[in-house]
Design a protein around this motif. Structure first.
Motif, PDB file in Angstrom:
ATOM      1  N   UNK A   1      40.896  75.315  34.785  1.00 16.23           N
ATOM      2  CA  UNK A   1      41.890  75.962  33.940  1.00 16.23           C
ATOM      3  C   UNK A   1      43.305  75.821  34.464  1.00 16.23           C
ATOM      4  N   UNK A   2      44.295  76.222  33.662  1.00 11.59           N
ATOM      5  CA  UNK A   2      45.709  76.071  34.033  1.00 11.59           C
ATOM      6  C   UNK A   2      46.078  76.738  35.357  1.00 11.59           C
ATOM      7  N   UNK A   3      45.568  77.928  35.620  1.00 10.73           N
ATOM      8  CA  UNK A   3      45.922  78.611  36.873  1.00 10.73           C
ATOM      9  C   UNK A   3      45.341  77.886  38.074  1.00 10.73           C
ATOM     10  N   UNK A   4      44.123  77.357  37.939  1.00  7.45           N
ATOM     11  CA  UNK A   4      43.521  76.577  39.028  1.00  7.45           C
ATOM     12  C   UNK A   4      44.287  75.287  39.264  1.00  7.45           C
ATOM     13  N   UNK A   5      44.688  74.640  38.173  1.00  9.86           N
ATOM     14  CA  UNK A   5      45.456  73.403  38.308  1.00  9.86           C
ATOM     15  C   UNK A   5      46.793  73.677  38.983  1.00  9.86           C
ATOM     16  N   UNK A   6      47.399  74.811  38.662  1.00 11.96           N
ATOM     17  CA  UNK A   6      48.641  75.186  39.320  1.00 11.96           C
ATOM     18  C   UNK A   6      48.431  75.361  40.821  1.00 11.96           C
ATOM     19  N   UNK A   7      47.320  75.975  41.204  1.00 14.29           N
ATOM     20  CA  UNK A   7      47.005  76.126  42.632  1.00 14.29           C
ATOM     21  C   UNK A   7      46.789  74.765  43.289  1.00 14.29           C
ATOM     22  N   UNK A   8      46.128  73.847  42.599  1.00 15.63           N
ATOM     23  CA  UNK A   8      45.867  72.528  43.158  1.00 15.63           C
ATOM     24  C   UNK A   8      47.159  71.778  43.443  1.00 15.63           C
TER      25      UNK A   8
END
Length: 377
Positions: free
Chosen positions: A273-280
Motif C-alpha cells: 500500500x501507499x504508506x508501505x511504499x512511502x516507508x520503502x
C-alpha cells in the motif's frame, strides 16, 4: 507525452559495452507504452552462442526488494511490527540486548550494525573488502555446498559489530536479509520462498521469476563469468552454483522484462500500500559492499536520473545485484514512465592497482553511457 525511446542509440550503446570487453549483456527499456529490448555479445564464450533479451538470469540482491515487499505485506496484515525488536520474534538468533535494540526496520535498511557473514562463510575472502588480500579459491570449494541459513546468520551475529543499532551510515549486510527470511517463516508458518512467491511474484504477474532451490538455471540462460579482479584468468563459469549461500536474500532468477514489470507494479502501489511504499522510499546513508556511501530505503535505493528536478520526479528507484559471475540493475523513474533493466554475464572485471583498488576499465564507462541513454533518452 511523446516517447524519447531512441532504439538506434540504445542498439549502439549496448553494443559498445560488449566491445569494451563484456562477454554479453541484455536489457529492456520502457517509456510509457514503448518498449526496446536488446542484446549484445555471447552467452557462451566457447561456442559463440549469442545472448538474447529474453534469457533468464540470476539477479542477485535485486531479490532484496522482493523480500522487503513480502515483509511489508506482513506489516500491513499486522503480523510484523516495522519498529518492533527482532528479539521479539527471533530471540534465539539475535539474543539479549542486541535483539532488543535491533528493529525490523533496521534490518530492512541495513542500520542494524550486524556484520556481513560472507567473509566467514568463504575463508579465502576473509579480508573482504580489502581486495588485495582476498582470493577466489573458496568460490570453487563451495560450488555445491548446502549452507544452513541459521549457521550463516550466526557468523554475522557473532562477528564484531559494524556499528551500534540504528546508527548511520549503516553497513550493507546480507545477514540482515537472512534474518528477514527467518522472520517471514516465523510469522507465516511457510517457507520464505513460498511467501515471496505468493505475495509478491504472483501478485505482480511475473511468469519467468522464481526462487529455485537447485543449483541450475532452468530455461534459456547465459553462462556467468567470474574474474575476481583478474585473479581468475581466463574467467570461470559459475552459472551452476548452489545459491544457499544467500538464499532469498539474493538468489532470485528473473528476466529483464519481469524486473521492469515488478518495479512498475511496486511503485504503482500494486504490491504494497501507499504508506508501505512511502516507508520503502525513506532513505538513510549506508556503506555499500564497494565501500561507497549510498542512500538506501527498505529494500530500495534511488539513482539520480539525468533530468531530475527539485521535486525528485527524475529520481529512479530500484536495486542492483551481483552473484558469482553475473549481475543486474533495474531502475524505474518515480513517475513510473521510464524503466530500464540490464543483465550482464561477467563480474569483477577490474584488475587491482598496487594498493588493492579496482582500476578503471572500459566496461565501466560504456555501461555508464548505456545507463545514460536508457534513463534519459
Amino acid at each position: 507525452m511523446k516517447s524519447t525511446l531512441d532504439s538506434a542509440a540504445l542498439d549502439a550503446a549496448i553494443e559498445d559495452v560488449h566491445r569494451a570487453g563484456l562477454p554479453g549483456l541484455f536489457a529492456e527499456v520502457r517509456d510509457g507504452d514503448q518498449v526496446w529490448r536488446g542484446a549484445a555479445g555471447v552467452a557462451d564464450v566457447s561456442t559463440g552462442r549469442p545472448v538474447t533479451a529474453g534469457m533468464r538470469h540470476r539477479v542477485g540482491s535485486i531479490t532484496k526488494t522482493f523480500t522487503a515487499a513480502a515483509v511489508l505485506h506482513q506489516v500491513e496484515r499486522g503480523r510484523i511490527g516495522l519498529d518492533a525488536a527482532i528479539g521479539r520474534y527471533l530471540p534465539e538468533l539475535v539474543p539479549g540486548e542486541r535483539g532488543d535494540a535491533i528493529t525490523v526496520r533496521m534490518l530492512l535498511n541495513h542500520t542494524s550494525g550486524l556484520a556481513e557473514y560472507l567473509p566467514y562463510a568463504y575463508p579465502s575472502l576473509k579480508a573482504f573488502p580489502v581486495l588485495a588480500e582476498t582470493g577466489p579459491q573458496s568460490l570453487d570449494d563451495h560450488r555445491f555446498t548446502r549452507f544452513d541459513p541459521v549457521d550463516l546468520i550466526g557468523m554475522g551475529v557473532s562477528a564484531p559489530a559494524a556499528g551500534a543499532p540504528g546508527s548511520t551510515p549503516g553497513l550493507y549486510s546480507n545477514t540482515n536479509y537472512l534474518l528477514l527470511v527467518q522472520l517471514l517463516e516465523q510469522v507465516t508458518g511457510t517457507t520464505a520462498e513460498r511467501c515471496i512467491t505468493r505475495d509478491v511474484i504472483e501478485r505482480a504477474g511475473l511468469r519467468d521469476t522464481a526462487l529455485p532451490a537447485g543449483t541450475h538455471i532452468d530455461g534459456p540462460h547465459s553462462q556467468l563469468y567470474e574474474s575476481w579482479f583478474g585473479m581468475i584468468d581466463p574467467p570461470r563459469d559459475y552459472s551452476v552454483y548452489d545459491m544457499s549461500w544467500v538464499g532469498p536474500a539474493a538468489s532470485l532468477i528473473s528476466t529483464v522484462a519481469d524486473l521492469n514489470r515488478f518495479y512498475d507494479a511496486l511503485l504503482a502501489g500494486k504490491i504494497v500500500g501507499p504508506s508501505s511504499l512511502e516507508e520503502m522510499r525513506r532513505t538513510v546513508p549506508v556503506v555499500s559492499q564497494e565501500g561507497r556511501v549510498i542512500e538506501y530505503g527498505l529494500g530500495l535505493h534511488p539513482m539520480e536520473g539525468p533530468g531530475q528536478d527539485a521535486s525528485g520526479q527524475g529520481t529512479f528507484w530500484g536495486h542492483g545485484g551481483t552473484v558469482w559471475g553475473g549481475g543486474a540493475l533495474a531502475m524505474t523513474r518515480a513517475d513510473g514512465r521510464r524503466q530500464m533493466a540490464v543483465a550482464v554475464n561477467a563480474q569483477r572485471w577490474n584488475r587491482l592497482d598496487s594498493a588493492g583498488r579496482p582500476q578503471p576499465h572500459p566496461v565501466d564507462g560504456a555501461l555508464a553511457a548505456f545507463y545514460q541513454v536508457a534513463m534519459d533518452g
